[in-house]
Design a protein around this motif. Sequence first.
Motif, short mmCIF file in Angstrom:
data_model
loop_
_atom_site.label_atom_id
_atom_site.label_comp_id
_atom_site.label_asym_id
_atom_site.label_seq_id
_atom_site.Cartn_x
_atom_site.Cartn_y
_atom_site.Cartn_z
N UNK A 81 60.61 57.93 27.99
CA UNK A 81 60.09 56.70 27.40
C UNK A 81 60.90 56.30 26.18
N UNK A 82 61.11 57.24 25.27
CA UNK A 82 61.75 56.88 24.00
C UNK A 82 63.25 56.61 24.13
N UNK A 83 63.86 57.13 25.18
CA UNK A 83 65.27 56.77 25.41
C UNK A 83 65.41 55.34 25.94
N UNK A 84 64.32 54.80 26.51
CA UNK A 84 64.36 53.43 27.02
C UNK A 84 63.91 52.40 25.99
N UNK A 85 63.32 52.87 24.88
CA UNK A 85 62.78 51.94 23.89
C UNK A 85 63.85 51.13 23.15
N UNK A 86 64.93 51.74 22.62
CA UNK A 86 65.87 50.97 21.80
C UNK A 86 66.47 49.74 22.46
N UNK A 87 66.93 49.81 23.74
CA UNK A 87 67.45 48.57 24.34
C UNK A 87 66.40 47.48 24.47
N UNK A 88 65.15 47.88 24.78
CA UNK A 88 64.07 46.91 24.88
C UNK A 88 63.77 46.33 23.50
N UNK A 89 63.77 47.19 22.48
CA UNK A 89 63.51 46.73 21.12
C UNK A 89 64.54 45.73 20.62
N UNK A 105 55.88 55.84 19.46
CA UNK A 105 55.73 55.81 20.92
C UNK A 105 55.68 57.22 21.50
N UNK A 106 56.56 58.10 21.01
CA UNK A 106 56.57 59.47 21.50
C UNK A 106 55.26 60.18 21.23
N UNK A 107 54.71 59.99 20.02
CA UNK A 107 53.44 60.61 19.69
C UNK A 107 52.31 60.13 20.58
N UNK A 137 59.73 55.46 36.72
CA UNK A 137 58.39 55.29 36.15
C UNK A 137 57.29 55.40 37.21
N UNK A 138 57.47 54.81 38.42
CA UNK A 138 56.41 54.95 39.45
C UNK A 138 56.12 56.39 39.85
N UNK A 139 57.03 57.33 39.52
CA UNK A 139 56.82 58.72 39.89
C UNK A 139 56.08 59.50 38.81
N UNK A 140 55.72 58.83 37.73
CA UNK A 140 54.94 59.47 36.68
C UNK A 140 53.50 59.69 37.15
N UNK A 141 52.79 60.58 36.45
CA UNK A 141 51.37 60.76 36.77
C UNK A 141 50.53 59.56 36.32
N UNK A 142 51.05 58.79 35.35
CA UNK A 142 50.36 57.59 34.87
C UNK A 142 51.39 56.48 34.70
N UNK A 143 51.87 55.91 35.81
CA UNK A 143 53.00 54.97 35.75
C UNK A 143 52.73 53.72 34.91
N UNK A 144 51.53 53.16 35.02
CA UNK A 144 51.23 51.95 34.24
C UNK A 144 51.24 52.23 32.75
N UNK A 145 50.65 53.36 32.37
CA UNK A 145 50.66 53.74 30.95
C UNK A 145 52.08 54.02 30.46
N UNK A 146 52.89 54.65 31.32
CA UNK A 146 54.26 54.96 30.93
C UNK A 146 55.05 53.68 30.68
N UNK A 153 57.15 49.36 26.70
CA UNK A 153 56.98 48.01 26.15
C UNK A 153 56.42 48.06 24.73
N UNK A 154 55.47 48.96 24.48
CA UNK A 154 54.90 49.08 23.14
C UNK A 154 55.97 49.47 22.12
#
Length: 358
Positions: free
Chosen positions: A217-225, A282-284, A303-312, A317-318
């Motif tokens: 998650x946190x490796x994908x945050x900076x480009x989105x930010x 976000x990591x916390x 992301x769809x392979x996560x146990x909680x894909x929508x939350x991930x 995005x958050x």
Amino acid sequence: MGVWSTIKKNLMTGISFMIPVVVAGGILQAIGVAVYGKGISDMEGQTLLWYVWKCGNLGMSLVVPVICASIAYSIADRPGIAPGLILDFVATYINAGFIGGIVAAFMVGYFVLFLKKYLKVPKSMRGLMPVLIIPLLTTLVCGFLFFTVIGKPIAIFIAWLLEILKSMQGSSRFLLGAIIGGMCGFDFGGPLSKTASLFSNGLLVDHVYGPEAVKLVTCMVPPVGLTISCLLAKQKYSRTERDAIKSAFVMGTCMITEGCIPLAMNDPLRVITSSVVATAITGGVTYTLGIENYVTAGGWFIIPLSNKPLLMALMVLMGGVIMGIILALWKKPVEDEDEMDLLNLDNAEAVDIQLETI
């Protein structure tokens, strides 16, 4: 080459061999879990997806042998491969885990180098050195030492670490997730990010999947930010910066954060600080919510392979929104379209410069 540089080179060689195994095994496991949940492990032979899951499960059991053998190979060439594989299974047998496998690999590699340098045999037996004598002596000596002296403290440490991680609740989970996330958001694929990644990958091998989700998650945050910041405050970015952000966003969908480096080098205080704040929060939150992932790389596509894909996806995005708002408010407007020489470089050149400075 210095001692640390040599160790790092050998370790990175091992990781480069390991990643395809983790990705293949992790995706196959995740497909089965995504459809049937963790109960798929109890469905032996009842469904086609069990066989898919089992292939992934067996593949994941090869992760530590691969990294161990490849590190030993990187240090000592082919004579290190067989002892490296065997020592890894010793590490697995005594529950020394990922860390034990790495320690065993370096022990094997440097013991092979020692034998190459100091073990003298008759000329008629020199052909047996790389295929018989060195692998046999290395396995015998290193295996005995790992069973009796070196491996046990590592196994105790791993058991303690896993127990601590599994018992974490509330604020302690948030703190660990924030540390991993902040490290991933600091240098965009640099040494600090790689350290957090290695820690998360090691826990993945030991069936602790939360830190891996935090890393992803946190490796994908900076480009989105950066993208959100540019959308909110376009006037604060020059034309070349805006083009660089487009490139960074595309790379970021595949979890390649190096595209952010040119922007960070042009305004390090604001970009890096906003990134660390966003990825730490976000990591916390990601770890506290119990989000797990079983694959080490792949960006948005896993992301769809996560146990909680929508939350991930929501966490990515958050984090992007947090970073984007901070940066949009803090960044100074562009005064001149004439830009710093750095941003006339393409991303690859900027990455090289950044890595050299580190």
